[in-house]
Design a protein around this motif. Structure first.
Motif, PDB file in Angstrom:
ATOM      1  N   UNK A  26      -6.161  13.142  -8.064  1.00  0.00           N
ATOM      2  CA  UNK A  26      -7.296  12.444  -7.484  1.00  0.00           C
ATOM      3  C   UNK A  26      -6.976  11.175  -6.724  1.00  0.00           C
ATOM      4  N   UNK A  27      -5.703  10.776  -6.682  1.00  0.00           N
ATOM      5  CA  UNK A  27      -5.340   9.543  -5.977  1.00  0.00           C
ATOM      6  C   UNK A  27      -5.513   9.735  -4.480  1.00  0.00           C
ATOM      7  N   UNK A  28      -6.117   8.762  -3.829  1.00  0.00           N
ATOM      8  CA  UNK A  28      -6.353   8.808  -2.381  1.00  0.00           C
ATOM      9  C   UNK A  28      -5.400   7.825  -1.696  1.00  0.00           C
ATOM     10  N   UNK A  29      -4.498   8.362  -0.888  1.00  0.00           N
ATOM     11  CA  UNK A  29      -3.523   7.532  -0.177  1.00  0.00           C
ATOM     12  C   UNK A  29      -4.227   6.685   0.876  1.00  0.00           C
ATOM     13  N   UNK A  30      -3.778   5.427   0.996  1.00  0.00           N
ATOM     14  CA  UNK A  30      -4.336   4.508   1.988  1.00  0.00           C
ATOM     15  C   UNK A  30      -3.217   3.925   2.835  1.00  0.00           C
ATOM     16  N   UNK A  31      -3.599   3.469   4.015  1.00  0.00           N
ATOM     17  CA  UNK A  31      -2.663   2.817   4.925  1.00  0.00           C
ATOM     18  C   UNK A  31      -3.437   1.838   5.786  1.00  0.00           C
ATOM     19  N   UNK A  32      -2.718   0.971   6.442  1.00  0.00           N
ATOM     20  CA  UNK A  32      -3.326   0.001   7.341  1.00  0.00           C
ATOM     21  C   UNK A  32      -3.067   0.428   8.776  1.00  0.00           C
ATOM     22  N   UNK A  70       0.825  -1.209   0.000  1.00  0.00           N
ATOM     23  CA  UNK A  70       0.000   0.000   0.000  1.00  0.00           C
ATOM     24  C   UNK A  70       0.860   1.260   0.000  1.00  0.00           C
ATOM     25  N   UNK A  71       1.889   1.273   0.833  1.00  0.00           N
ATOM     26  CA  UNK A  71       2.758   2.445   0.914  1.00  0.00           C
ATOM     27  C   UNK A  71       3.514   2.659  -0.396  1.00  0.00           C
ATOM     28  N   UNK A  72       3.945   1.583  -1.014  1.00  0.00           N
ATOM     29  CA  UNK A  72       4.622   1.669  -2.306  1.00  0.00           C
ATOM     30  C   UNK A  72       3.683   2.250  -3.362  1.00  0.00           C
ATOM     31  N   UNK A  73       2.433   1.803  -3.338  1.00  0.00           N
ATOM     32  CA  UNK A  73       1.442   2.324  -4.270  1.00  0.00           C
ATOM     33  C   UNK A  73       1.204   3.817  -4.042  1.00  0.00           C
ATOM     34  N   UNK A  74       1.155   4.220  -2.784  1.00  0.00           N
ATOM     35  CA  UNK A  74       0.988   5.645  -2.474  1.00  0.00           C
ATOM     36  C   UNK A  74       2.141   6.464  -3.046  1.00  0.00           C
ATOM     37  N   UNK A  75       3.358   5.997  -2.832  1.00  0.00           N
ATOM     38  CA  UNK A  75       4.538   6.717  -3.313  1.00  0.00           C
ATOM     39  C   UNK A  75       4.545   6.778  -4.839  1.00  0.00           C
ATOM     40  N   UNK A  76       4.189   5.667  -5.476  1.00  0.00           N
ATOM     41  CA  UNK A  76       4.182   5.622  -6.936  1.00  0.00           C
ATOM     42  C   UNK A  76       3.135   6.562  -7.529  1.00  0.00           C
ATOM     43  N   UNK A  77       2.076   6.825  -6.789  1.00  0.00           N
ATOM     44  CA  UNK A  77       0.995   7.676  -7.290  1.00  0.00           C
ATOM     45  C   UNK A  77       1.007   9.080  -6.702  1.00  0.00           C
ATOM     46  N   UNK A  78       2.155   9.520  -6.241  1.00  0.00           N
ATOM     47  CA  UNK A  78       2.261  10.839  -5.616  1.00  0.00           C
ATOM     48  C   UNK A  78       1.870  11.976  -6.558  1.00  0.00           C
TER      49      UNK A  78
END
Length: 115
Positions: free
Chosen positions: A34-40, A22-30
């Motif tokens: 409209x991208x919404x960052x997610x975490x657990x 999830x964190x990798x996806x957030x960084x890749x979509x910085x």
């Protein structure tokens, strides 16, 4: 059986691995508008997992959207510095959990060999 052998560490490693994705996806979509960052919420996910929830159910109930400190004009909620810090923290915890599991495997191996 793996829960009896590895205790909480097996579940923790699975959750940390998913969080890393999830964190990798957030960084890749910085820079994705409209991208919404997610975490657990790791503690909640681990608690649910140890209470008997499946891996997917525990992850689903503990996944949260990030609330940004400074909203962006394009609707992206990724704050790169925060994501990188969370990634580094999770990587250290993943490594520690892996070390605990490795020690457990070595102990079991020695016991099976009769050492």
């Amino acid at each position: 059986m793996s829960e009896r052998l590895f205790g909480i560490h097996g579940a923790a490693l699975e959750l940390r691995s998913h969080r890393m994705g999830l964190l990798t996806s957030n960084i890749a979509n910085a820079a994705t508008p409209g991208y919404k960052a997610r975490d657990i919420d790791f503690a909640s996910a681990l608690e649910a997992r140890t209470a008997g929830a499946t891996r997917d159910a525990s992850i689903e109930t503990a996944t949260r959207y990030r609330i940004p400190t400074m909203p962006s004009l394009d609707g992206n909620t990724v704050e790169l510095a925060n994501e990188q810090m969370a990634f580094a923290e999770n990587a250290v915890a993943y490594s520690a959990t892996l070390t605990f599991l490795n020690g457990r495997v070595q102990t079991i191996t020695r016991a099976l060999k009769g050492e």
